[in-house]
Motif scaffolding. Structure first.
Motif, PDB file in Angstrom:
ATOM      1  N   LEU A  64     -16.315  61.606 -45.939  1.00 40.92           N
ATOM      2  CA  LEU A  64     -17.444  62.257 -45.438  1.00 40.92           C
ATOM      3  C   LEU A  64     -16.491  63.043 -44.189  1.00 40.92           C
ATOM      4  O   LEU A  64     -16.181  64.087 -43.271  1.00 40.92           O
ATOM      5  N   GLY A  71     -14.217  66.091 -43.184  1.00 41.48           N
ATOM      6  CA  GLY A  71     -15.457  67.166 -42.365  1.00 41.48           C
ATOM      7  C   GLY A  71     -14.884  67.252 -40.886  1.00 41.48           C
ATOM      8  O   GLY A  71     -14.730  67.934 -40.164  1.00 41.48           O
ATOM      9  N   ILE A  92     -23.636  57.985 -42.918  1.00 45.86           N
ATOM     10  CA  ILE A  92     -23.806  59.698 -43.997  1.00 45.86           C
ATOM     11  C   ILE A  92     -25.440  60.277 -43.772  1.00 45.86           C
ATOM     12  O   ILE A  92     -25.003  61.739 -43.367  1.00 45.86           O
ATOM     13  N   PHE A 139     -24.157  62.417 -39.564  1.00 48.50           N
ATOM     14  CA  PHE A 139     -22.953  63.582 -41.121  1.00 48.50           C
ATOM     15  C   PHE A 139     -23.674  64.599 -41.278  1.00 48.50           C
ATOM     16  O   PHE A 139     -23.375  65.891 -41.152  1.00 48.50           O
ATOM     17  N   VAL A 140     -24.453  63.947 -42.349  1.00 55.21           N
ATOM     18  CA  VAL A 140     -25.377  65.648 -43.188  1.00 55.21           C
ATOM     19  C   VAL A 140     -26.685  66.285 -42.409  1.00 55.21           C
ATOM     20  O   VAL A 140     -26.381  67.172 -42.765  1.00 55.21           O
ATOM     21  N   THR A 152     -20.471  69.125 -46.865  1.00 62.42           N
ATOM     22  CA  THR A 152     -21.632  68.509 -46.813  1.00 62.42           C
ATOM     23  C   THR A 152     -21.532  67.615 -48.358  1.00 62.42           C
ATOM     24  O   THR A 152     -22.176  66.636 -48.038  1.00 62.42           O
ATOM     25  N   GLY A 181     -18.582  65.457 -49.934  1.00 62.74           N
ATOM     26  CA  GLY A 181     -19.279  64.333 -49.243  1.00 62.74           C
ATOM     27  C   GLY A 181     -20.143  63.385 -49.469  1.00 62.74           C
ATOM     28  O   GLY A 181     -19.328  62.271 -49.774  1.00 62.74           O
ATOM     29  N   PHE A 182     -20.992  63.997 -49.844  1.00 60.56           N
ATOM     30  CA  PHE A 182     -22.313  62.988 -49.827  1.00 60.56           C
ATOM     31  C   PHE A 182     -22.319  62.443 -50.619  1.00 60.56           C
ATOM     32  O   PHE A 182     -22.429  61.625 -51.270  1.00 60.56           O
ATOM     33  N   SER A 205     -19.180  59.417 -51.543  1.00 63.38           N
ATOM     34  CA  SER A 205     -19.769  58.719 -50.665  1.00 63.38           C
ATOM     35  C   SER A 205     -20.667  58.166 -51.396  1.00 63.38           C
ATOM     36  O   SER A 205     -20.087  56.407 -50.749  1.00 63.38           O
TER      37      SER A 205
END
Length: 497
Positions: free
Chosen positions: A35, A39, A104, A107-108, A220, A223-224, A227
């Protein structure tokens, strides 16, 4: 205290006693910060300043305030996250993994809003928009910090073998490169497919908003998903060590503050981060305004940067066996200097639209040198920190947090100063201003790295001389903090008063 032969013996014993980490564990660790890769390295630094300046049309001072607010929040949260992570020894889920999960979530919940016009306040005054984006930037930077500190702190805990630590750092950086390649190739395709409806195809305009929020959604989501293996496959070790077997050995914060190597290593780390991130922030302005290249160049430039970085990371692990870490770090700085000289003398051309023009596209060769040099010093600087904390794993979160604090604060302050200064520069002088910003800050950051490298070399020589002249005696292991270069150790001896 170990001599060189003793260092080699200890490394061999560790290699034999520690089984090699399974491939799925190494890959899960490497993707744990994906992420942040997509990002921050992929979009935030490469396009954040350009997006707020050219697409949302915010003033340079407002753009600097937004970036500084986020960077300050990240800087302030790093020592807190590091300290909480080090002291959460009773967490059954894993003291590092729980902060990774918090990162996480933060960030999301925030990243998309940074790349969409202010919801409910796009038509109001600029101060409200600055407050809106600054709040989301602060949450986003906390998420970045939690992910970064938790993943970096695990390197010396997963393995104490130096070559394997370098391998983990190389794989981690390889994921960074692969992730950013995905971002920049996607951005290049979107730039080509999505027409902004403007006759000025050589610049970003407010009609490019859709381009950025599509990228934010993609980053998003991807990356989620990537992760999650970190949460599933990483198992934190229950370490004994410390007093009475209560936990891993650690040093109180004030003992680190008395260690000269602590500052040298952090300065080397900050040097690498400013070179890699600040230059990316102003590279779009240099390509679009100074060299007057087309819009696709702001995707091509970072793409070449990370392709060269990826190639270099493949060879760094082997090369350092012959050159040593310090010489490899110096060679990385030399590549950066060559790039900066090239950027200083490069002039714009009149050919903006042909598929290839050697005079125009030669700037990409300079960017390749920058990527290669940045990758080299990044891998080595991370390894410096890993070596520094390898005997004090209970303090690894604090040390990494201090390094990241310096990274976030230095980049935030530099971008704020640059944007504030740009507001006082006339439009006709902006192209040369962007050239100067890139080159002067790049040389300043690389100079800091060179000073740190020289200081480490002198400190190493002094420590070896003291060992050779001092009478043999036993040492309290808690009084030494080591930084290894291959089989050589650089020891800080002495008790805090």
């Amino acid at each position: 205290m170990l001599d060189e032969s003793g260092g080699r013996e200890q490394s061999l014993l560790l290699r034999r006693s520690e089984g090699k980490l399974p491939l799925h564990v190494r890959l899960s660790f490497a993707t744990g910060h994906i992420l942040n890769v997509l990002g921050v390295a992929g979009i935030w630094y490469a396009y954040g300043v350009a997006y707020y300046s050219k697409v949302l049309r915010l003033s340079p001072a407002s753009v600097g305030t937004i970036v500084l607010a986020g960077q300050a929040a990240g800087a302030l949260s790093t020592p807190l996250v590091g300290s909480w992570s080090d002291n959460s020894t009773g967490c059954r889920y894993g003291r590092r993994k729980v902060f990774h999960l918090m990162g996480i979530v933060a960030f999301v919940c925030s990243f998309f809003f940074l790349w969409h016009e202010c919801l409910g306040c796009s038509g109001v005054g600029e101060p409200y928009q600055v407050l809106y984006f600054s709040c989301f930037a602060a949450v986003f930077e906390f998420g970045w910090t939690a992910i970064q500190v938790s993943t970096l702190s695990l390197v010396p805990e997963l393995t104490r073998v130096k070559s394997r630590q370098v391998e983990l750092n190389s794989m981690r950086y390889g994921v960074l490169v692969g992730g950013t390649l995905f971002v920049f190739v996607s951005f290049w395709i979107l730039l080509d497919r999505i027409n902004n409806g403007s006759t000025d195809s050589n610049d970003l305009t407010p009609k490019d908003k859709k381009l950025f929020w599509i990228m934010a959604l993609a980053v998003t989501a991807v990356g989620f998903v990537l992760s999650l293996p970190f949460q599933v496959f990483i198992r934190e070790k229950k370490q004994d060590g410390g007093e009475g077997g209560k936990g891993p050995t650690s040093l109180p914060w004030y003992r680190w503050m008395l260690n000269p190597l602590f500052y040298m290593v952090i300065c080397a780390f900050i040097s690498n981060k400013v070179i890699a991130l600040f230059t990316q922030a102003y590279l779009p302005f240099y390509l679009l305004d100074t060299l007057e290249m087309d819009r696709a160049s702001i995707a091509k430039g970072p793409l070449f940067f990370y392709i060269s970085s990826f190639i270099v990371t493949v060879f760094v692990k082997r090369a350092r066996r012959f050159t040593g870490d310090k010489m490899a770090f110096f060679l990385g700085l030399a590549l950066v200097w060559a790039c900066l000289i090239w950027l200083w003398v490069k002039q714009p051309t009149d050919d903006h639209y042909s598929h290839f023009n050697l005079s125009r596209d030669a700037v990409y060769l300079a960017i390749v040198l920058l990527g290669a040099g940045s990758a080299t010093i990044m891998v080595i600087s991370y390894s410096f920190i890993g070596y520094l904390v390898q005997d004090y794993l209970g303090s690894s979160g604090f040390v990494y947090a201090c390094a990241l604090f310096g990274d976030r604060l230095s980049n935030g302050v530099l971008i704020k100063i640059a944007t504030h200064t740009a507001s006082d520069v006339s439009k006709s002088e902006l192209p040369e201003f962007y050239r100067g910003v890139l080159v002067y800050v790049g040389f300043g950051a690389s100079g800091l790295g060179l000073l740190a490298l020289v200081a480490m070399s002198l400190y190493s020589a002094l420590a070896k001389w003291k060992r050779s002249t001092a009478p043999a005696k036993s040492h309290d292991s808690s009084s030494n903090v080591q930084l290894a270069d291959s089989s050589i150790d650089y020891s800080y001896s002495g008790h805090a008063s």
